[in-house]
Design a protein around this motif. Structure first.
Motif, PDB file in Angstrom:
ATOM      1  N   ARG A  73      31.816 104.916 101.489  1.00 24.38           N
ATOM      2  CA  ARG A  73      30.539 105.254 100.878  1.00 24.38           C
ATOM      3  C   ARG A  73      30.170 104.265  99.777  1.00 24.38           C
ATOM      4  O   ARG A  73      28.998 103.898  99.630  1.00 24.38           O
ATOM      5  N   TRP A  74      31.161 103.813  99.011  1.00 27.01           N
ATOM      6  CA  TRP A  74      30.916 102.799  97.986  1.00 27.01           C
ATOM      7  C   TRP A  74      30.493 101.472  98.628  1.00 27.01           C
ATOM      8  O   TRP A  74      29.566 100.821  98.167  1.00 27.01           O
ATOM      9  N   TRP A  75      31.182 101.108  99.719  1.00 25.98           N
ATOM     10  CA  TRP A  75      30.826  99.880 100.444  1.00 25.98           C
ATOM     11  C   TRP A  75      29.386  99.971 100.958  1.00 25.98           C
ATOM     12  O   TRP A  75      28.614  99.012 100.838  1.00 25.98           O
ATOM     13  N   ALA A  76      29.014 101.119 101.562  1.00 26.64           N
ATOM     14  CA  ALA A  76      27.671 101.282 102.108  1.00 26.64           C
ATOM     15  C   ALA A  76      26.615 101.173 101.008  1.00 26.64           C
ATOM     16  O   ALA A  76      25.552 100.569 101.205  1.00 26.64           O
ATOM     17  N   TRP A  77      26.895 101.743  99.857  1.00 24.91           N
ATOM     18  CA  TRP A  77      25.945 101.672  98.746  1.00 24.91           C
ATOM     19  C   TRP A  77      25.734 100.229  98.288  1.00 24.91           C
ATOM     20  O   TRP A  77      24.621  99.834  97.942  1.00 24.91           O
ATOM     21  N   ARG A  78      26.795  99.434  98.325  1.00 25.07           N
ATOM     22  CA  ARG A  78      26.718  98.048  97.847  1.00 25.07           C
ATOM     23  C   ARG A  78      26.104  97.100  98.865  1.00 25.07           C
ATOM     24  O   ARG A  78      25.414  96.146  98.482  1.00 25.07           O
ATOM     25  N   HIS A  79      26.341  97.318 100.163  1.00 29.84           N
ATOM     26  CA  HIS A  79      26.030  96.295 101.157  1.00 29.84           C
ATOM     27  C   HIS A  79      24.903  96.643 102.112  1.00 29.84           C
ATOM     28  O   HIS A  79      24.477  95.783 102.883  1.00 29.84           O
ATOM     29  N   THR A  80      24.398  97.873 102.090  1.00 26.74           N
ATOM     30  CA  THR A  80      23.336  98.238 103.025  1.00 26.74           C
ATOM     31  C   THR A  80      21.993  97.719 102.530  1.00 26.74           C
ATOM     32  O   THR A  80      21.588  98.029 101.407  1.00 26.74           O
TER      33      THR A  80
ATOM     34  N   LYS B 163      23.039 106.790 108.240  1.00 29.01           N
ATOM     35  CA  LYS B 163      23.281 105.360 108.405  1.00 29.01           C
ATOM     36  C   LYS B 163      24.487 105.167 109.314  1.00 29.01           C
ATOM     37  O   LYS B 163      25.553 105.713 109.055  1.00 29.01           O
TER      38      LYS B 163
ATOM     39  N   GLY C 231      28.300 112.294 103.213  1.00 30.31           N
ATOM     40  CA  GLY C 231      27.764 110.950 103.055  1.00 30.31           C
ATOM     41  C   GLY C 231      26.818 110.567 104.165  1.00 30.31           C
ATOM     42  O   GLY C 231      26.048 109.622 104.032  1.00 30.31           O
TER      43      GLY C 231
END
Length: 260
Positions: free
Chosen positions: A116-123, A133, A158
Motif C-alpha cells: 500500500r505504501w508502494w502504491a501510494w508512492r508510485h501510482t 487499483k 486497500g
C-alpha cells in the motif's frame, strides 16, 4: 497525564481507522453507483516481449472484462446499469514488492502494508479516481524449464492487487480470467478451491453443482479458477466465457443483496 492523553489519541486514531474501513466495506457492497477499476501495466521482467505488449496495449483490450463483470452482475439481479467501469491507467515504471512465499500471517500483513505504501508512492494520477487499483505485471512467455509466474494477489484492505500475466496475444483471454479473479478479491470474494490440490470445492467452486452427471463441467467458477473435467483432471479456462460468478461469490461481493 501525558500518558493518558497519548492513549486517548491512539484510541481515537484506531476508532477513525475502523470507522473508515467499515464505511468503505459498506460502500463497496452497497452498489449505489459505478465503481471504477483502474489497471496499471508494468514490464515485470524487462523483456522485449513485455515492452512491446505495453507499447501496444489499448483500453479496448479490456472491454470484454468490463462487459463480463457487468453481465454477471445483471445475471445475479443487481439493479445497476453499469456496476463496474474498467479503465487503463498509465504505465508504472517501478515493480511492486514481491509477496512473501512463506512467513505466515505476520509476513503477509507486513507485505500488505508495504504494498500500500508502494502504491501510494508510485501510482500515477488517474481520472476518474479509481475505487480499485490493479497492477498488471507482464512477463515473457516461459520457455523450457522456466519457473511459473508468481502468485497473483488481490487485497480487500486497500482495494488493490497484483496480477501476473503473459505478454502474448495467445494468452490474452486467460490473462483476463486472472485479472477478473484478482479484482473480485478486492471486493471481498474468497477462493473456492483447495489450496493444496487446486481442486474446486463442491458445491461453491463448481459452475453447475447440480449437473447430472457432475463431470465434466463446461465452465469454471471464477474464484475456483479451474474447470473440473474428471476425477483429478482440471483445465484452466482460456477465456472469460468459460467462467461464471457463482452465487456464493456473488453473495460475498454484494450482488445478491437481501437474498439468502
Amino acid at each position: 497525564m501525558f500518558k493518558t492523553i497519548r492513549i486517548i489519541i491512539l484510541l481515537a486514531l484506531l476508532l477513525a481507522v475502523a470507522a473508515s474501513a467499515a464505511w468503505q466495506r459498506w460502500r463497496m457492497h452497497a452498489w449505489r453507483g459505478t465503481q471504477v477499476l483502474t489497471l496499471y501495466p508494468i514490464n515485470a521482467d524487462g523483456s522485449p516481449a513485455a515492452e512491446q505488449t505495453l507499447q501496444e496495449l489499448q483500453a479496448s483490450d479490456f472491454a470484454p472484462l468490463a462487459r463480463y463483470l457487468n453481465e454477471e452482475a445483471a445475471r445475479h439481479g443487481l439493479a445497476l446499469a453499469q456496476p463496474m467501469r474498467v479503465e487503463l491507467g498509465s504505465r508504472v515504471a517501478n515493480r511492486p514488492p514481491d509477496a512473501p512465499e512463506r512467513g505466515g500471517a505476520l509476513a503477509a500483513m507486513r507485505w500488505s502494508l508495504t504494498l500500500r505504501w508502494w502504491a501510494w508512492r508510485h501510482t500515477p494520477p488517474s481520472s476518474p479516481i479509481p475505487d480499485v487499483k490493479l497492477y498488471l505485471l507482464f512477463h515473457d512467455e516461459p520457455r523450457g524449464d522456466a519457473q511459473p509466474l508468481p502468485h497473483s494477489v488481490g487485497l480487500q484492505q486497500g482495494r488493490l492487487g497484483i496480477a501476473h500475466v503473459f505478454a502474448s496475444p495467445a494468452q490474452a483471454g486467460s490473462n483476463l480470467v486472472v485479472i477478473a479473479h484478482e479484482l473480485l478479491h478486492t471486493f471481498g470474494a474468497s477462493d473456492k478451491y483447495n489450496p493444496q490440490t487446486l481442486q474446486p470445492r463442491l458445491p461453491e467452486g463448481y459452475a453447475d453443482a447440480e449437473a447430472l452427471p457432475l463431470l465434466p463441467q463446461r465452465q469454471a467458477e471464477l474464484m475456483a479458477g479451474r474447470i473440473p473435467l474428471a476425477a483429478g483432471r482440471l483445465r484452466i479456462p482460456a477465456q472469460l466465457s468459460e467462467t461464471v460468478v457463482g452465487p456464493a461469490t456473488a453473495r460475498e461481493i454484494g450482488w445478491l443483496q437481501g437474498k439468502p
